[in-house]
Design a protein around this motif. Structure first.
Motif, PDB file in Angstrom:
ATOM      1  N   ARG A 128      67.393  44.539 -15.435  1.00 50.55           N
ATOM      2  CA  ARG A 128      67.562  43.430 -14.475  1.00 50.55           C
ATOM      3  C   ARG A 128      68.551  42.381 -14.960  1.00 50.55           C
ATOM      4  NH1 ARG A 128      62.079  40.806 -12.754  1.00 50.55           N
ATOM      5  NH2 ARG A 128      63.604  39.593 -11.541  1.00 50.55           N
ATOM      6  N   LEU A 129      69.047  42.521 -16.170  1.00 45.13           N
ATOM      7  CA  LEU A 129      70.013  41.560 -16.680  1.00 45.13           C
ATOM      8  C   LEU A 129      71.364  41.741 -15.989  1.00 45.13           C
ATOM      9  CD1 LEU A 129      69.339  41.664 -20.528  1.00 45.13           C
ATOM     10  CD2 LEU A 129      68.930  39.731 -19.003  1.00 45.13           C
ATOM     11  N   VAL A 150      62.722  39.468 -25.948  1.00 43.92           N
ATOM     12  CA  VAL A 150      61.835  40.626 -26.066  1.00 43.92           C
ATOM     13  C   VAL A 150      62.525  41.754 -26.827  1.00 43.92           C
ATOM     14  CG1 VAL A 150      60.659  42.442 -24.758  1.00 43.92           C
ATOM     15  CG2 VAL A 150      60.483  40.065 -24.014  1.00 43.92           C
ATOM     16  N   PRO A 162      62.777  47.724 -18.483  1.00 42.11           N
ATOM     17  CA  PRO A 162      62.927  47.147 -17.137  1.00 42.11           C
ATOM     18  C   PRO A 162      63.552  45.749 -17.165  1.00 42.11           C
ATOM     19  CG  PRO A 162      60.763  48.142 -17.384  1.00 42.11           C
ATOM     20  CD  PRO A 162      61.385  48.124 -18.740  1.00 42.11           C
ATOM     21  N   LEU A 163      63.277  44.968 -18.206  1.00 41.60           N
ATOM     22  CA  LEU A 163      63.880  43.642 -18.302  1.00 41.60           C
ATOM     23  C   LEU A 163      65.388  43.736 -18.501  1.00 41.60           C
ATOM     24  CD1 LEU A 163      61.275  41.776 -20.573  1.00 41.60           C
ATOM     25  CD2 LEU A 163      61.557  41.581 -18.097  1.00 41.60           C
ATOM     26  N   VAL A 164      65.813  44.638 -19.383  1.00 42.03           N
ATOM     27  CA  VAL A 164      67.250  44.789 -19.634  1.00 42.03           C
ATOM     28  C   VAL A 164      67.960  45.296 -18.384  1.00 42.03           C
ATOM     29  CG1 VAL A 164      68.985  45.967 -21.044  1.00 42.03           C
ATOM     30  CG2 VAL A 164      66.863  45.178 -22.086  1.00 42.03           C
ATOM     31  N   PHE A 220      65.569  33.795 -17.516  1.00 43.19           N
ATOM     32  CA  PHE A 220      65.223  35.214 -17.553  1.00 43.19           C
ATOM     33  C   PHE A 220      66.078  35.957 -18.572  1.00 43.19           C
ATOM     34  CE2 PHE A 220      65.927  39.599 -16.232  1.00 43.19           C
ATOM     35  CZ  PHE A 220      64.623  40.055 -16.142  1.00 43.19           C
ATOM     36  N   ILE A 275      64.629  35.306 -21.950  1.00 45.62           N
ATOM     37  CA  ILE A 275      63.350  35.995 -22.136  1.00 45.62           C
ATOM     38  C   ILE A 275      63.582  37.477 -22.428  1.00 45.62           C
ATOM     39  CG2 ILE A 275      61.241  36.747 -20.966  1.00 45.62           C
ATOM     40  CD1 ILE A 275      61.254  34.072 -19.475  1.00 45.62           C
ATOM     41  N   ALA A 276      64.429  38.111 -21.624  1.00 45.91           N
ATOM     42  CA  ALA A 276      64.694  39.537 -21.819  1.00 45.91           C
ATOM     43  C   ALA A 276      65.326  39.792 -23.182  1.00 45.91           C
ATOM     44  CB  ALA A 276      65.596  40.055 -20.701  1.00 45.91           C
ATOM     45  N   LEU A 323      58.178  47.828 -21.640  1.00 46.91           N
ATOM     46  CA  LEU A 323      58.348  46.488 -21.082  1.00 46.91           C
ATOM     47  C   LEU A 323      59.795  46.035 -21.203  1.00 46.91           C
ATOM     48  CD1 LEU A 323      57.417  43.661 -20.106  1.00 46.91           C
ATOM     49  CD2 LEU A 323      56.843  43.149 -22.505  1.00 46.91           C
ATOM     50  N   ALA A 324      60.422  46.374 -22.306  1.00 46.12           N
ATOM     51  CA  ALA A 324      61.774  45.863 -22.571  1.00 46.12           C
ATOM     52  C   ALA A 324      62.818  46.488 -21.652  1.00 46.12           C
ATOM     53  CB  ALA A 324      62.145  46.106 -24.030  1.00 46.12           C
ATOM     54  N   ARG A 350      75.583  45.379 -21.636  1.00 44.10           N
ATOM     55  CA  ARG A 350      74.252  45.673 -21.087  1.00 44.10           C
ATOM     56  C   ARG A 350      73.887  47.130 -21.304  1.00 44.10           C
ATOM     57  NH1 ARG A 350      71.484  46.505 -15.825  1.00 44.10           N
ATOM     58  NH2 ARG A 350      73.446  47.354 -15.063  1.00 44.10           N
TER      59      ARG A 350
END
Length: 477
Positions: free
Chosen positions: A194-195, A26, A190-192, A19, A22-23, A187-188, A86
């Motif tokens: 969750r990192l 992106v 929310p991924l960051v 994950f 992937i993040a 999209l990016a 982050r």
């Protein structure tokens, strides 16, 4: 009668390390798109009467991205000790997205230039931060590979830009290419969010338990480092120019300057240069896409080779490949050959900078000056005892066996060299070392680890291995 049992689908979660990649991929793809889109749209921008931009102004606007990146990278270096990587990724992503929105709505040279400056500011924050962040969250043995892998996202985003330009231009306004660059941020982000935070930053801020939890989730070997929260002199720059690192740092700056000169020059002017050479806009954009495809493939393959053979060798080869391909392109070969050379040059022009970043993050000690190396676990051995020395030992009633030890010679500019050794704790020969070399301050425990336990550099050892930690203090000259 038995009721049929309900079959529940199995939900498989994505591994934390996957994950993370992937993040980061992106975010890197957005960065690549935003950098490359200007070069794709320059021909259309020059023909837009509402902006009234000439070639000189277009060149100035293109350089504003580089200026913004310089400022952004400096800010990132100064702030990362306080905020953590982050948060910087979040802020940087938002900043370059705002810059893209300004460019999409720009009504003149000042507003368009301001938009590209803001894009550069965000890219300058994100580019070094994401490389260091992925390196922190990767097994040491996979750092070059993972940094190159997520930077293939940078190449993929840059590849998408000329492909969209080929499909949309000149029938659709070039402004839509900037609008498209804004949308994926939803999209990016929310991924960051969750990192996980970098374990290095968590330890720096006293959250050791959280750092260990992150390391367990990612399968990383635990670290007992206690990094300082002080960035050091000149906002952290001083540490890069002391302790024997000054020459390496200056050389890395020179390498990055050359690499980024190619990156900015190509991303800004390649389509226009190919059009001036007689190629149509569609062909020029497709050749640009071929180059970015070469960047992505070269980064992935080069990253794997770098982990096996060393990043420095791969970076040198990449620069040489770029030089040869550039010379070959200057001979005006047939169009199919030009496409092949563009593909190869992508690895040399921009792949060299990507792999160079992976090389840089592995070449500096940690904040406390720590280093790691592999060696053979020492074992006891006898000194030659068939001559006068042996006769002396026998008369003294001593054994010829030496206690197991490792020798070191440590040097650093401005300090006196030191030759010393350490001994393996709990060895039966410590009290009867044949040359009386054992001191209590030199005895260190060698911790034994079972086969399969992650090593500090990310290896998966097929057999047991040992580790020892010790401090070396040098005296100033």
């Amino acid at each position: 009668m038995t009721a049929p049992s309900a079959i529940r689908p199995t939900v498989r979660s994505v591994p934390a390390s996957t994950f993370m990649l992937i993040a980061a991929w992106v975010v890197a793809s957005l960065e690549g798109y935003d950098l490359a889109v200007y070069g794709v749209t320059v021909p259309a921008i020059l023909g837009d009467p509402s902006l009234g931009i000439d070639k000189a102004e277009a060149g100035t606007i293109g350089s504003l991205v580089g200026i913004g990146m310089l400022i952004g990278a400096a800010l990132a270096g100064a702030l990362v000790h306080r905020t953590g990587p982050r948060r910087l990724l979040l802020v940087g992503t938002v900043v370059f997205t705002v810059g893209m929105a300004v460019c999409a709505a720009a009504g003149g040279v000042p507003s368009f230039g301001a938009g590209r400056l803001v894009v550069g500011l965000g890219l300058g924050v994100v580019l070094p931060t994401i490389n260091a962040f992925v390196a922190d969250l990767s097994e040491p043995g996979r750092r070059s590979r993972n940094v190159a892998l997520i930077m293939s996202g940078y190449a993929a985003g840059a590849l998408l830009s000329p492909l969209l330009g080929t499909a949309l231009l000149p029938d659709v306004s070039y402004r839509w290419l900037y609008v498209i660059g804004v949308l994926p941020v939803f999209l990016a982000l929310p991924l960051v969010l969750r990192l996980p935070e970098s374990p290095f930053h968590l330890r720096r801020t006293g959250r050791t338990a959280e750092a260990r939890e992150v390391e367990e989730r990612l399968g990383l070997a635990p670290s007992d480092a206690t990094p300082t929260s002080d960035p050091g002199r000149w906002l952290g720059l001083g540490s890069l120019l002391t302790g024997g690192l000054a020459v390496s740092t200056v050389l890395f700056w020179a390498m990055s300057f050359c690499g980024l000169l190619l990156v900015f020059g190509i991303s800004t002017w390649l389509p226009s240069i190919m059009q001036a050479a007689g190629f149509s806009l569609g062909s020029a954009l497709l050749q640009t896409a071929a180059m970015w495809l070469g960047v992505g493939v070269g980064a992935i393959v080069g990253g794997r080779i770098a982990d096996a053979l060393g990043a420095k060798r791969v970076v040198v080869v990449a620069f040489l490949v770029g030089t040869v391909s550039l010379i070959a392109m200057s001979t005006r070969p047939p169009t199919p050959v030009m496409f092949v050379l563009m593909f190869i040059s992508g690895f040399g022009f921009i792949g060299s900078q990507i792999l160079g970043n992976a090389f840089i993050v592995t070449r500096y000690p940690d904040a406390e000056g720590g280093n790691r190396f592999w060696g053979l676990t020492p074992t006891p051995y006898p000194i030659p005892d068939d001559g006068p020395v042996g006769l002396l030992l026998r008369h003294a009633g001593r054994s010829p066996m030496r206690a197991p030890h490792l020798h070191f010679k440590v040097t650093a500019p401005g300090f006196q060299p030191l030759i010393t050794h350490i001994f393996v704790a709990d060895d039966p020969w410590l009290d009867s070392d044949s040359v009386f070399g054992v001191k209590e301050s030199l005895v260190r425990p060698f911790d034994r680890h079972q086969a399969g336990t992650p090593t500090p550099d990310g290896r998966r050892s097929a057999g047991p291995w040992t580790s020892a930690r010790f401090d070396i203090v040098l005296r100033k000259e």
